[in-house]
Write an enzyme that holds these catalytic residues in place. Structure first.
Site, short mmCIF file in Angstrom:
data_model
loop_
_atom_site.label_atom_id
_atom_site.label_comp_id
_atom_site.label_asym_id
_atom_site.label_seq_id
_atom_site.Cartn_x
_atom_site.Cartn_y
_atom_site.Cartn_z
N HIS A 177 1.80 1.99 -3.67
CA HIS A 177 0.54 2.90 -3.98
C HIS A 177 0.74 4.36 -3.60
O HIS A 177 0.55 5.41 -4.50
CB HIS A 177 -0.80 2.25 -3.72
CG HIS A 177 -1.01 1.22 -4.53
ND1 HIS A 177 -1.24 1.05 -5.87
CD2 HIS A 177 -1.59 0.15 -4.20
CE1 HIS A 177 -1.48 -0.13 -6.34
NE2 HIS A 177 -2.08 -0.68 -5.23
N GLU B 188 0.82 -1.13 -0.04
CA GLU B 188 0.04 0.03 0.01
C GLU B 188 0.89 1.24 -0.02
O GLU B 188 0.50 2.35 -0.76
CB GLU B 188 -0.95 0.00 1.16
CG GLU B 188 -1.92 -1.10 0.96
CD GLU B 188 -2.70 -1.47 -0.04
OE1 GLU B 188 -2.96 -0.65 -0.78
OE2 GLU B 188 -3.31 -2.29 -0.41
#
Length: 673
Positions: free
Chosen positions: A470, A467
């Site tokens: 991202h 994550e």
């Protein structure tokens, strides 16, 4: 005064979460919609001839306030929802869908866009401007601007229904997740479960005013139970509860919702002149049609399945020694963990004390500093939507403000399962300044207890890095136009930055910098670190086949294969039969909680996880050749990340790597060749 409608008088114009009342959302969105409609009217009534600036750039700027308010609303509806917000989502979603359709079906507006598209010389535009013009025109076409009035109305109705159904799907899954608990009152039923997990379960029971121990379908509770519980009957019980989420005979059953969503998507594709919904979606993907995706997945399946079958055989031998004649899906995690311990003298549980959450997060920050010169400084003066959220100011190499980064790590009743990155404010440039992004990562990790901080399993360590990858894609964005910024890229390219970052978790020298015992500070032994690196391929055959099964199921739903008379259970089992490694269990269907494709943005796109793995394995191979923190290589990758969707992804990749990606990199890393 509605605090959503005032200019945010906060550091970096961050969202004033603590001033927002939930009753503010609907009137704020209604007013922001009215303002955005006026902005559209100003474009269409402009007496000057249509040009790139007064039409395409003007359209790009429409609804900035609306975008921020709706981002805040839908992010809260995912991470901190309640009945009020869920009901409001059912009202607001169609309003926004209707506005999107109003833009696409505005004939005067489309006429101006068309004139600019057909009359502007490419040589007069920058690469990014040309990309924006091309994208704007094609967005109108693919969303129905050329349809007859009658068909436009049909498309409006379809879009409105889909917006409500996807929200209903997610709400049903959340309700079913929250409603289930496995309440254990006898300590004998906890055999095999580590002390730290028992304490979490005891705390869960206490929070619910129950005696004993409570396990739920939240990831940090459900997964360890399957992994460690020696009680096979209870493993089966909680596994069935998870596999029947939103698939029971009650008001939260998603079977009819799935049928409606799939049929409406098919109708939408046909209205727009496409054979299937997958054909419509894949127009703007690196994999350009369903045949290419299915061939990619089947080719990978052929290579991965023999390895997966041999892995399952190893598990069966282990299970036989416990008197189990037929290994079932609810046995997989338990015997995988046993086999991991046997092969590598490594258990997830014994590693956890070396991976306290704060240490792992600091390691991710350290990687970002070494790669891109970024610094993360915690800010306590920035408002947040929950006490457990932390906010960091991101500084660039010159020590100047670069972004805001929010983290939200623990499960709550108002939070959907899984892990995701999102943004509250995108990056773009005005004539005066570079507007910097506000991004967030949301996860569901093990909570701290009275005695220990949050300790992560190694799987959770890789999730955090995923994550964070991202987030870096959003943070490093440096484009003129917001719609081409950060993660606004082709969907099968968007997982490259996230999966790329996971590789660092298996790099020995980097692991030594942060795998330290939370009490003693002792570094994880060289032997254990070697075992982690060795175990990188553990069960890779099985994991690959499992991901392929989800990808094939997704493509089947979106290539007109679901008949109105099919039960979702039978359809699912028939579509993934060639990927099956375990016996099927009646009255279960993962489709009913397959939020990625029925609530999120992965419809006809789930394959992109494996597609992007080819890219990330090849990209990280380059770093391994040059040095995993090599400045020159990192600078090239930073350029790829910063350009967002301003160039074709393959061209961006070739500019970074010097050639196209080679699939062998993935097969080699996964131990499949």
């Amino acid at each position: 005064m509605n605090s959503l409608l005032k200019e945010f008088d906060t550091p970096f114009q961050s969202v004033p979460f603590e001033n927002i009342k939930q009753e503010d959302f609907k009137p704020a969105i209604e007013q922001a919609l009215a303002e955005a409609k006026k902005e559209i009217e100003e474009i269409t009534t402009d007496s000057a001839p249509p040009g790139f600036v007064n039409t395409i750039v003007a359209l790009e700027k429409v609804g900035k306030k609306l975008n921020i308010i709706s981002s805040v609303f839908f992010n809260l509806n995912s991470a901190e929802t309640n009945d009020y917000l869920q009901n409001l989502a059912q009202e607001i979603s169609p309003m926004l869908t209707e506005f999107g359709n109003d833009i696409i079906f505005n004939e005067k507006l489309f006429e101006r866009v068309k004139i600019v598209y057909e009359s502007t010389l490419k040589s007069k535009l920058s690469q990014e401007e040309h990309r924006l013009l091309d994208k704007t025109y094609k967005d109108f076409i693919k969303n129905g601007a050329l349809l007859s009035d009658e068909d436009k109305q049909k498309l409006r109705d379809i879009s409105n229904q889909l917006s409500v159904l996807s929200i209903q799907f997610g709400q049903n899954v959340l309700k079913e997740t929250n409603d289930y608990l496995l309440h254990i009152t006898e300590e004998a039923d906890l055999r095999g479960i580590p002390e730290s997990i028992k304490k979490m379960a005891q705390l869960e029971a206490k929070n619910r005013n129950l005696s004993g121990w409570v396990f739920t379908l939240q990831f940090p509770s459900y997964v360890p139970f399957l992994k460690y519980s020696e009680n096979r009957n209870l493993r089966e019980k909680i596994y069935l509860a998870s596999s029947q989420k939103a698939f029971k005979n009650n008001e939260y059953n998603n079977e009819s919702v799935i049928h409606k969503i799939v049929k409406l998507r098919e109708d939408k594709a046909k209205l727009l002149g496409f054979k299937t919904y997958a054909d419509l979606v894949l127009q703007e993907r690196m994999a350009s049609d369903p045949d290419m995706v299915i061939e990619f997945l089947n080719d990978l399946l052929e290579k991965a399945k023999p390895k997966a079958e041999s892995e399952i055989e190893e598990l069966k031998k282990l299970a036989e020694s416990d008197g189990i004649e037929e290994l079932m899906p609810f046995d997989h995690a338990y015997y995988s963990e046993k086999l991991r311990e046997q092969k590598f003298s490594l258990s997830e549980e014994e590693l956890k004390p070396y991976f306290p959450l704060n240490q792992v997060l600091d390691a991710a920050f350290d990687a970002a500093k070494r790669l891109y010169g970024l610094q993360f400084v915690e800010r306590n003066d920035i408002q947040k939507y929950h006490p457990e959220v932390n906010v960091y100011e991101v500084l660039n190499e010159e020590g100047k403000h670069f972004a805001l980064f929010y983290t939200d790590f623990f499960p709550r009743e108002g939070k959907r399962a899984g892990a995701w990155m999102t943004s509250y404010k995108g990056q773009y440039k005005t004539l005066q300044q570079n507007i910097r992004p506000h991004v967030s990562i949301v996860c569901n990790f093990s909570r701290p207890t009275d005695e220990t901080p949050s300790l992560l399993t190694f799987t959770e360590v890789t999730t955090l890095f995923h994550e964070f990858g991202h987030a870096l894609h959003g943070i490093l964005a440096n484009t003129t136009f917001e719609s081409l910024s950060g993660t606004n890229v082709y969907w099968d390219f968007v997982e490259l930055p996230s999966q790329f970052m996971e590789n660092y978790c298996f790099e020995k020298e980097f692991l030594k910098t942060f795998a330290k015992h939370y009490q003693t500070g002792e570094i994880l032994s060289e032997e254990k670190i070697d075992k982690i690196v060795e175990s990188a391929n553990f069960m890779q055959g099985y994991q690959t086949v499992r991901q392929i099964s989800f990808g094939l199921l997704d493509m089947a739903y979106h290539t007109n294969k679901l008949d109105i008379s099919d039960s979702v259970e039978d359809f699912e089992k028939n579509q993934i039969v060639k990927t099956q490694l375990y016996p099927t269990i009646d009255k279960t269907a993962m489709s009913a909680s397959f939020s990625h494709i029925f609530q999120g943005g992965y419809a006809a796109g789930y394959y992109s996880y494996k597609w992007a793995e080819v890219l990330d394995a090849d990209a990280f191979g380059f770093f391994q050749e040059m040095g995993i923190f090599d400045k020159e290589t990192a600078e090239k990758f930073k350029t790829l990340l910063s350009k967002g969707g301003t160039e074709d992804p393959m061209e961006l990749y070739v500019a970074f790597r010097g050639r196209k990606p080679q699939p062998e990199a993935l097969l080699k890393r996964a131990g499949l060749i």
